[in-house]
Design a protein around this motif. Structure first.
Motif, PDB file in Angstrom:
ATOM      1  N   HIS A 102       1.292  -1.532  -0.089  1.00  0.00           N
ATOM      2  CA  HIS A 102      -0.260   0.318   0.270  1.00  0.00           C
ATOM      3  C   HIS A 102       1.093   1.380   0.043  1.00  0.00           C
ATOM      4  O   HIS A 102       0.693   1.984  -0.877  1.00  0.00           O
ATOM      5  CB  HIS A 102      -0.899  -0.031   1.782  1.00  0.00           C
ATOM      6  N   GLN A 106       1.123   4.353  -3.090  1.00  0.00           N
ATOM      7  CA  GLN A 106       1.131   5.532  -3.033  1.00  0.00           C
ATOM      8  C   GLN A 106       1.031   6.270  -4.316  1.00  0.00           C
ATOM      9  O   GLN A 106       0.375   7.431  -4.144  1.00  0.00           O
ATOM     10  CB  GLN A 106       1.038   5.812  -1.587  1.00  0.00           C
ATOM     11  N   LEU A 248      -7.247  -3.986   0.161  1.00  0.00           N
ATOM     12  CA  LEU A 248      -6.408  -2.811  -0.068  1.00  0.00           C
ATOM     13  C   LEU A 248      -6.376  -3.433  -1.646  1.00  0.00           C
ATOM     14  O   LEU A 248      -5.221  -2.530  -2.630  1.00  0.00           O
ATOM     15  CB  LEU A 248      -4.895  -3.087   0.275  1.00  0.00           C
ATOM     16  N   GLU A 250      -6.710  -1.846  -5.524  1.00  0.00           N
ATOM     17  CA  GLU A 250      -6.393  -0.891  -5.880  1.00  0.00           C
ATOM     18  C   GLU A 250      -7.552  -0.671  -7.022  1.00  0.00           C
ATOM     19  O   GLU A 250      -7.808  -1.831  -7.679  1.00  0.00           O
ATOM     20  CB  GLU A 250      -4.868  -0.730  -6.978  1.00  0.00           C
TER      21      GLU A 250
END
Length: 493
Positions: A102, A106, A248, A250
């Motif tokens: 994660h 970013q 998580l 994307e």
């Protein structure tokens, strides 16, 4: 030595007190982090814990030496928390790999070309039951030993042997672990190994691979210890981590910017492959490589796990062509910290408030590490003399090794010995040793057991080979196989 130990991670501090525009999660992967709000007492975040800060929170952050603290955006308030209050919570070890992914996703400023998709804008922190790394000793021999075991968890030395390594008495080392961590040395090492294994399982490793990587002799013993610690079998743990990673997920992929880089960018390829074009040639890096791309490079492919370590203007650094160095797995925590130190406001304490983000002094620790690793890579090669007689002698010796033939030249005329010393910087005897070690590394990296490697490089006794390999590389053959990846590969033309 070949698998060199990374430098210690210094304490870090927020460049300046920050006022958040969006919620932030501060996750302490290793060590201890302190956070102060206004003039209040600082709050302490230990390894495996996190702090959720709502938008608008004014705060100051600093971490103790050896700590890896990662700022994460794009999360909702954790279970039990509210959107307008600071919340502390535990971050289980099986989520570590997903949280690092994660952080990587970013994006950093204008350099989101590294990723094939955009980062998530919202999500939920994965909070399955688990336990993180044990606390690090704060100082002294216990900290040095703990850091070495964090980097190389499979090292199988007794407490007495570790005390000799750390230049202290066994009692001093024993007391250091007990007083600073609340754990015996044996318990600390076991918990540290299991936490490392949990990261490997969460990243997709099989139970047997994780067991071997952290020093367990049997899968059964590893499974028993793991279940006692995490209340899950390794297989169930991996499945739960995979489920957590889906929280998580994307956002839909968007085409990355493939224009030429405007700056010099150093990229760590955590997994997969990086390909770029520069000056009409294709340059490549693979898992555990750090590739330094000059401005003007065009990235053709980059795995989502690629992570920028340094972004500097052409006035700060001049690169004639891409460069590459390979870092052993023991560097992973240091490289993650290096990325945080150059891409966020959480900087090494010596840079606190001194340099703008793109100034070269802020990146010196990353550049120095890259240069040192490049020099180590060069030292791995065995140079061939150009003198015809010496070159023929060298080739005869190398053919004798690869053919498992012991008739290779062992003695050489004086003029040949002088050519070796003049053109390689090594005596003929030292050159033969370096050649044997080079062949041994290749065989070990191909998975050949050390007992089979020894006779193939001219040793009749495995113990003699192990001692020679350890003296030459600073690490034993078995440890080398555990911590070194595939053999070095050339940049592709």
């Amino acid at each position: 030595m070949l698998v060199n130990t990374p430098p210690p991670i210094p304490g870090s501090r927020l460049h300046e007190p920050d006022h958040l525009d969006e919620p932030l999660v501060l996750w302490t992967h290793t060590g201890v982090t302190h956070v102060r709000f206004g003039d209040g007492e600082p709050r302490r975040i230990t390894a495996g814990s996190a702090l959720w800060l709502p938008a608008g929170t004014e705060h100051d952050v600093w971490s103790e030496p050896g700590s890896l603290t990662m700022p994460l955006w794009g999360f909702d308030a954790p279970p039990g928390g509210t959107a307008d209050r600071v919340s502390a919570f535990d971050m289980p070890a099986q989520s570590s790999a997903e949280l690092i992914d994660h952080y990587t996703s970013q994006g950093f400023g204008d350099y989101t070309w590294i990723h094939s998709s955009t980062p998530p804008t919202e999500g939920t922190c994965p909070l399955p039951t688990g336990a993180g790394c044990p606390p690090m000793p704060r100082s002294g021999p216990a900290r040095r030993v703990a850091q070495e075991l964090r980097d190389y968890p499979a090292l199988d030395r007794t407490l007495t042997e570790w005390a000799t390594w750390a230049a202290c008495s066994p009692n001093t080392l024993r007391r250091g672990f007990s007083s600073q961590t609340g754990l015996t040395f044996a318990d600390w090492r076991l918990l540290s190994r299991l936490a490392y294994a949990a990261d490997l399982l969460a990243a997709g490793a099989k139970a047997g691979e994780a067991a071997a990587a952290v020093g367990f002799a049997s899968r059964w013993g590893f499974a028993q210890a793991f279940r006692t610690r995490y209340h899950l079998t390794p297989r169930d743990y991996a499945a739960q981590a995979a489920e957590a990673s889906r929280t998580l997920a994307e956002a839909p992929a968007e085409k990355a910017d493939t224009g030429p880089l405007k700056e010099n960018v150093m990229v760590w390829v955590r997994a997969g492959e990086l390909r770029a074009r520069f000056a009409g040639r294709t340059w490549a890096g693979r898992t555990d490589d750090v590739v330094w791309l000059p401005a003007g490079s065009v990235v053709e492919h980059a795995a989502d796990s690629s992570l920028p370590l340094s972004v500097l203007c052409t006035e700060c650094v001049q690169l004639a062509q891409p460069r590459r160095a390979r870092f052993a797995r023991g560097w992973h925590h240091w490289l993650l910290w290096a990325s945080v130190s150059t891409n966020t406001l959480l900087r090494p304490e010596e840079h606190h408030g001194r340099h703008p983000r793109l100034a070269r002094p802020l990146h010196a620790h990353v550049i120095n590490a890259f240069e040192a690793q490049t020099n180590a890579d060069r030292a791995r090669a065995v140079p061939l003399p150009s003198d015809p007689a010496a070159r023929a002698t060298a080739r005869t010796f190398l053919r004798s090794l690869s053919a498992d033939d012991r008739s290779g030249v062992r003695e050489a005329p004086a003029q040949v010995r002088e050519a070796f010393r003049r053109e390689t910087g090594l005596s003929y005897a030292d050159w033969r040793l370096a050649a044997r070690m080079r062949v041994a590394r290749t065989l070990l990296q191909d998975g050949v057991p050390s007992g089979s490697v020894a006779p193939r490089v001219g040793y009749t006794m495995v113990s003699n080979f192990s001692r020679a390999f350890t003296r030459f590389h600073g690490i034993g053959p078995r440890e080398f196989q555990l911590f070194e990846g595939p053999e070095d590969h050339p940049l592709l033309d």
